[in-house]
Each structure stands twice: as C-alpha cells, then as structure tokens.
Design a protein around this motif. Sequence first.
Motif, PDB file in Angstrom:
ATOM      1  N   THR A 155       0.816  -1.207   0.000  1.00  0.00           N
ATOM      2  CA  THR A 155       0.000   0.000   0.000  1.00  0.00           C
ATOM      3  C   THR A 155       0.858   1.269   0.000  1.00  0.00           C
ATOM      4  O   THR A 155       0.332   2.367   0.035  1.00  0.00           O
ATOM      5  N   GLU A 156       2.179   1.095  -0.057  1.00  0.00           N
ATOM      6  CA  GLU A 156       3.114   2.218  -0.167  1.00  0.00           C
ATOM      7  C   GLU A 156       4.239   1.812  -1.116  1.00  0.00           C
ATOM      8  O   GLU A 156       4.542   0.631  -1.258  1.00  0.00           O
ATOM      9  N   ALA A 157       4.891   2.808  -1.728  1.00  0.00           N
ATOM     10  CA  ALA A 157       5.977   2.527  -2.666  1.00  0.00           C
ATOM     11  C   ALA A 157       7.095   1.721  -2.003  1.00  0.00           C
ATOM     12  O   ALA A 157       7.684   0.826  -2.619  1.00  0.00           O
ATOM     13  N   ALA A 158       7.380   2.020  -0.736  1.00  0.00           N
ATOM     14  CA  ALA A 158       8.459   1.312  -0.026  1.00  0.00           C
ATOM     15  C   ALA A 158       8.174  -0.178   0.080  1.00  0.00           C
ATOM     16  O   ALA A 158       9.098  -1.000   0.027  1.00  0.00           O
ATOM     17  N   HIS A 159       6.881  -0.552   0.232  1.00  0.00           N
ATOM     18  CA  HIS A 159       6.535  -1.976   0.294  1.00  0.00           C
ATOM     19  C   HIS A 159       6.924  -2.680  -1.013  1.00  0.00           C
ATOM     20  O   HIS A 159       7.382  -3.821  -1.001  1.00  0.00           O
ATOM     21  N   VAL A 160       6.714  -1.996  -2.139  1.00  0.00           N
ATOM     22  CA  VAL A 160       7.040  -2.585  -3.452  1.00  0.00           C
ATOM     23  C   VAL A 160       8.538  -2.842  -3.552  1.00  0.00           C
ATOM     24  O   VAL A 160       8.974  -3.921  -3.948  1.00  0.00           O
ATOM     25  N   VAL A 161       9.314  -1.838  -3.168  1.00  0.00           N
ATOM     26  CA  VAL A 161      10.779  -1.954  -3.270  1.00  0.00           C
ATOM     27  C   VAL A 161      11.281  -3.091  -2.384  1.00  0.00           C
ATOM     28  O   VAL A 161      12.112  -3.903  -2.797  1.00  0.00           O
ATOM     29  N   THR A 162      10.732  -3.178  -1.164  1.00  0.00           N
ATOM     30  CA  THR A 162      11.144  -4.236  -0.239  1.00  0.00           C
ATOM     31  C   THR A 162      10.808  -5.619  -0.793  1.00  0.00           C
ATOM     32  O   THR A 162      11.596  -6.558  -0.714  1.00  0.00           O
ATOM     33  N   SER A 163       9.618  -5.757  -1.383  1.00  0.00           N
ATOM     34  CA  SER A 163       9.139  -7.064  -1.829  1.00  0.00           C
ATOM     35  C   SER A 163       9.756  -7.494  -3.149  1.00  0.00           C
ATOM     36  O   SER A 163      10.162  -8.643  -3.310  1.00  0.00           O
ATOM     37  N   LEU A 164       9.851  -6.573  -4.115  1.00  0.00           N
ATOM     38  CA  LEU A 164      10.261  -6.951  -5.475  1.00  0.00           C
ATOM     39  C   LEU A 164      11.674  -6.509  -5.844  1.00  0.00           C
ATOM     40  O   LEU A 164      12.279  -7.080  -6.746  1.00  0.00           O
ATOM     41  N   GLY A 165      12.202  -5.484  -5.164  1.00  0.00           N
ATOM     42  CA  GLY A 165      13.556  -5.023  -5.458  1.00  0.00           C
ATOM     43  C   GLY A 165      13.773  -4.779  -6.941  1.00  0.00           C
ATOM     44  O   GLY A 165      12.970  -4.127  -7.605  1.00  0.00           O
ATOM     45  N   GLY A 166      14.849  -5.343  -7.479  1.00  0.00           N
ATOM     46  CA  GLY A 166      15.200  -5.134  -8.873  1.00  0.00           C
ATOM     47  C   GLY A 166      14.353  -5.910  -9.865  1.00  0.00           C
ATOM     48  O   GLY A 166      14.573  -5.835 -11.068  1.00  0.00           O
ATOM     49  N   GLY A 167      13.357  -6.650  -9.365  1.00  0.00           N
ATOM     50  CA  GLY A 167      12.475  -7.379 -10.279  1.00  0.00           C
ATOM     51  C   GLY A 167      11.536  -6.470 -11.046  1.00  0.00           C
ATOM     52  O   GLY A 167      10.870  -6.898 -11.977  1.00  0.00           O
ATOM     53  N   VAL A 168      11.461  -5.186 -10.657  1.00  0.00           N
ATOM     54  CA  VAL A 168      10.596  -4.222 -11.326  1.00  0.00           C
ATOM     55  C   VAL A 168      11.454  -3.050 -11.795  1.00  0.00           C
ATOM     56  O   VAL A 168      12.439  -2.687 -11.157  1.00  0.00           O
ATOM     57  N   ASP A 169      11.125  -2.491 -12.977  1.00  0.00           N
ATOM     58  CA  ASP A 169      11.957  -1.435 -13.558  1.00  0.00           C
ATOM     59  C   ASP A 169      11.815  -0.098 -12.836  1.00  0.00           C
ATOM     60  O   ASP A 169      12.786   0.614 -12.630  1.00  0.00           O
ATOM     61  N   ALA A 170      10.571   0.240 -12.472  1.00  0.00           N
ATOM     62  CA  ALA A 170      10.331   1.549 -11.860  1.00  0.00           C
ATOM     63  C   ALA A 170       9.108   1.480 -10.954  1.00  0.00           C
ATOM     64  O   ALA A 170       8.245   0.618 -11.124  1.00  0.00           O
ATOM     65  N   VAL A 171       9.062   2.404  -9.993  1.00  0.00           N
ATOM     66  CA  VAL A 171       7.915   2.538  -9.094  1.00  0.00           C
ATOM     67  C   VAL A 171       7.515   4.005  -9.078  1.00  0.00           C
ATOM     68  O   VAL A 171       8.342   4.873  -8.831  1.00  0.00           O
ATOM     69  N   ILE A 172       6.234   4.268  -9.359  1.00  0.00           N
ATOM     70  CA  ILE A 172       5.725   5.629  -9.194  1.00  0.00           C
ATOM     71  C   ILE A 172       5.285   5.781  -7.741  1.00  0.00           C
ATOM     72  O   ILE A 172       4.428   5.038  -7.273  1.00  0.00           O
ATOM     73  N   ASP A 173       5.886   6.735  -7.051  1.00  0.00           N
ATOM     74  CA  ASP A 173       5.515   6.951  -5.649  1.00  0.00           C
ATOM     75  C   ASP A 173       4.334   7.907  -5.582  1.00  0.00           C
ATOM     76  O   ASP A 173       4.483   9.108  -5.745  1.00  0.00           O
ATOM     77  N   GLY A 174       3.164   7.334  -5.342  1.00  0.00           N
ATOM     78  CA  GLY A 174       1.950   8.151  -5.245  1.00  0.00           C
ATOM     79  C   GLY A 174       1.409   8.215  -3.835  1.00  0.00           C
ATOM     80  O   GLY A 174       0.226   8.495  -3.643  1.00  0.00           O
ATOM     81  N   GLY A 175       2.262   7.919  -2.846  1.00  0.00           N
ATOM     82  CA  GLY A 175       1.813   7.945  -1.459  1.00  0.00           C
ATOM     83  C   GLY A 175       1.058   6.681  -1.095  1.00  0.00           C
ATOM     84  O   GLY A 175       1.097   5.686  -1.815  1.00  0.00           O
ATOM     85  N   ALA A 176       0.352   6.720   0.044  1.00  0.00           N
ATOM     86  CA  ALA A 176      -0.371   5.543   0.537  1.00  0.00           C
ATOM     87  C   ALA A 176      -1.692   5.382  -0.216  1.00  0.00           C
ATOM     88  O   ALA A 176      -2.332   6.361  -0.582  1.00  0.00           O
ATOM     89  N   CYS A 177      -2.081   4.123  -0.443  1.00  0.00           N
ATOM     90  CA  CYS A 177      -3.337   3.832  -1.148  1.00  0.00           C
ATOM     91  C   CYS A 177      -4.519   4.058  -0.215  1.00  0.00           C
ATOM     92  O   CYS A 177      -4.470   3.727   0.961  1.00  0.00           O
ATOM     93  N   GLU A 178      -5.614   4.572  -0.775  1.00  0.00           N
ATOM     94  CA  GLU A 178      -6.765   4.978   0.039  1.00  0.00           C
ATOM     95  C   GLU A 178      -7.544   3.787   0.591  1.00  0.00           C
ATOM     96  O   GLU A 178      -7.804   3.697   1.789  1.00  0.00           O
ATOM     97  N   ALA A 179      -7.932   2.842  -0.275  1.00  0.00           N
ATOM     98  CA  ALA A 179      -8.784   1.740   0.196  1.00  0.00           C
ATOM     99  C   ALA A 179      -7.975   0.682   0.937  1.00  0.00           C
ATOM    100  O   ALA A 179      -8.424   0.119   1.925  1.00  0.00           O
ATOM    101  N   GLY A 180      -6.764   0.390   0.420  1.00  0.00           N
ATOM    102  CA  GLY A 180      -5.877  -0.539   1.109  1.00  0.00           C
ATOM    103  C   GLY A 180      -6.234  -2.005   0.946  1.00  0.00           C
ATOM    104  O   GLY A 180      -5.534  -2.866   1.454  1.00  0.00           O
ATOM    105  N   LEU A 181      -7.326  -2.321   0.258  1.00  0.00           N
ATOM    106  CA  LEU A 181      -7.713  -3.705  -0.014  1.00  0.00           C
ATOM    107  C   LEU A 181      -7.929  -3.857  -1.509  1.00  0.00           C
ATOM    108  O   LEU A 181      -8.463  -2.964  -2.153  1.00  0.00           O
TER     109      LEU A 181
END
Length: 315
Positions: A155-181
């Motif tokens: 639900t945050e850009a940091a979670h993506v980086v922690t989970s996928l690391g270099g497996g993804v080319d880029a992450v757009i940091d748009g802050g925390a997701c509203e619904a979260g589910l």
Amino acid sequence: MEHASQPVLLDDGPEGIADAARRLREGGLVAVPTETVYGLAARADRDGSVAAIYRAKGRPSFNPLIVHVADLASGQALAQFDARALSLAEAFWPGALTMVLPLREGAPIAAAVTAGLPTLALRCPAHPVMRAVIAATGLPLAAPSANRSGGVSPTEAAHVVTSLGGGVDAVIDGGACEAGLESTIVALRGDGRWQMLRPGPITEARIAAVLGVPSDPVVSQDIEAPGQLASHYAPGKPVRLDATDAAADEFHIGFGPVAGHSSLSASGDLAEAAARLYALLHAGAGAPQPRIAIAPIPESDIGTAINDRLRRAAA
C-alpha cells in the motif's frame, strides 16, 4: 529490459508518468498506485511482458491477472458486456470493482493474462495516477498487486521496493493507497446468476442492489480470478486470528477496544482498518516477535473483505 538491483523511483507528476508510459510501451514493468493497492503493471497484449510479471512475483501461472482499462469503451473492445455488466460499470466504474466477463474473440490479450480461460477480469481504476498512466501508455495494462506472490500486498511505494527489489523497472511513488484492499471481483454467469469471487471495498449488498438478485455461493475450487488461492497475503510468520490478547512472542495488531502493539483503527472504523491492514501486516513481518496475533474484526460491511484476507494470511 534489463533490471537494476533497485527500481527507479518516479514521482507522480507529468514527467514521472511519461517515463512510466515509455517503459511500459517498451515492455517493462512499472509499479503504479491505485485506489486499492500498488499494481505491478505491464502491457497486456504481449506474452513477454506478462511473463515478466509472473517472474517478478513468482506467481503461479494458473492464476489470472486483472486488466486495467481507461474507460468502458476500452473494456468493451476486450470483453462482452451484457446489460448487467453495463449497469455495474455505470454504478461502480471508475472504481474498485473487477468484473470477470467473456473474452471477446480476437481481443489483443496475451494468453497468460487469462491463464487460458475464456474469461477476462477487467477493472477501470479511479486513482488519478493509474488513470494517467493508462492514458499515456494507450494500452490496456495487466496489473496484479506489486509484491511477491502470496505475500502481503503493498500500500506504499516502499513496500514494493522491499518485496520486489530489482524485479521491477520503476515505481511511481503516489503515497499511501486509500482503500488498502484489493478490488471486489464478481463473475457474471450466462444464466442470470452472479458470484462474488473476492470480497473487497465494494460490498456484496451494494452489487446485489444494482443487479436485483443475491449472489450465488462459490463452490468450485477453480481459480478464475486473483486472490482465490487458499494461502495468500501471508506475512511469512504464523498468524493467529481473533486474538483479544497476545503472548510475549506475538506482535499484536489491535482493533477498536483491543489496543495491541499497533491498531488497525482505535475507533473501530472498518474503512480505516482496511486502509491500514497491509501496512500493519508489513510491520508485523518486520517486528522482532516471531508470531503475529490479530484482534477480532466484525464480519460486517467491509469487515467481510478484511476477514477474507486475514484467513488467507493465516492459512
């Protein structure tokens, strides 16, 4: 496309969106915020791009992907909409509703997206960043949650980086997701029946009010849509549910009157709990305690969707 050891972090302004769209058109993977969770986007019409999603997530290839479109017309080019589907789109699109509909013959969708099924899971998202990326790319985008398969959704850009690391080319940091589910998923059957394949932010009661008939229970074990695997959203530690107190070796996630180490919502607000759920499961995964305990959540309204995720996390 070669992956670096860490993804490029993009801002959610016009330059970041243009950069993301270019990477996607070239076949790359970009994590993008939606109103539900961060999605791992790739163009849905290329086998190689879709295969890259499965590789990055370590996702079973029998698990179909949701395709995100700009609007109803784009969706109708890919799948067959009956009167019920049109009424649901009018009521809930753009928004957190995914519909499983018959795939249109000749639709430019890679076979891996549908996992070989004759249906397609479609959503028109409401988040302005995801909408801007789809528009700038000019393509339907396959986008499951941007995390390792079976793990806690980001639900945050940091979670993506922690989970996928270099497996993804880029992450757009748009802050925390509203619904979260993740989005609610419904399947419209040919004989007037419909089924809830995954509960989510849009409740069963709201959908039934539009369609005029209650849902049919899901009895098949077939995987038709994301989030149906028995074990999913797991934080990598044992999870105990309905815990009003916690042992010394448990990180306690509270709700309402149960305080815990950290609370989903001290006021007992289910929408706040949904928005914080994955962030606190991430916190529990990183806590020193080897186990996680979670306070009881009411089985009403969006609590149904929260409990669905928690049962799968504990499986």
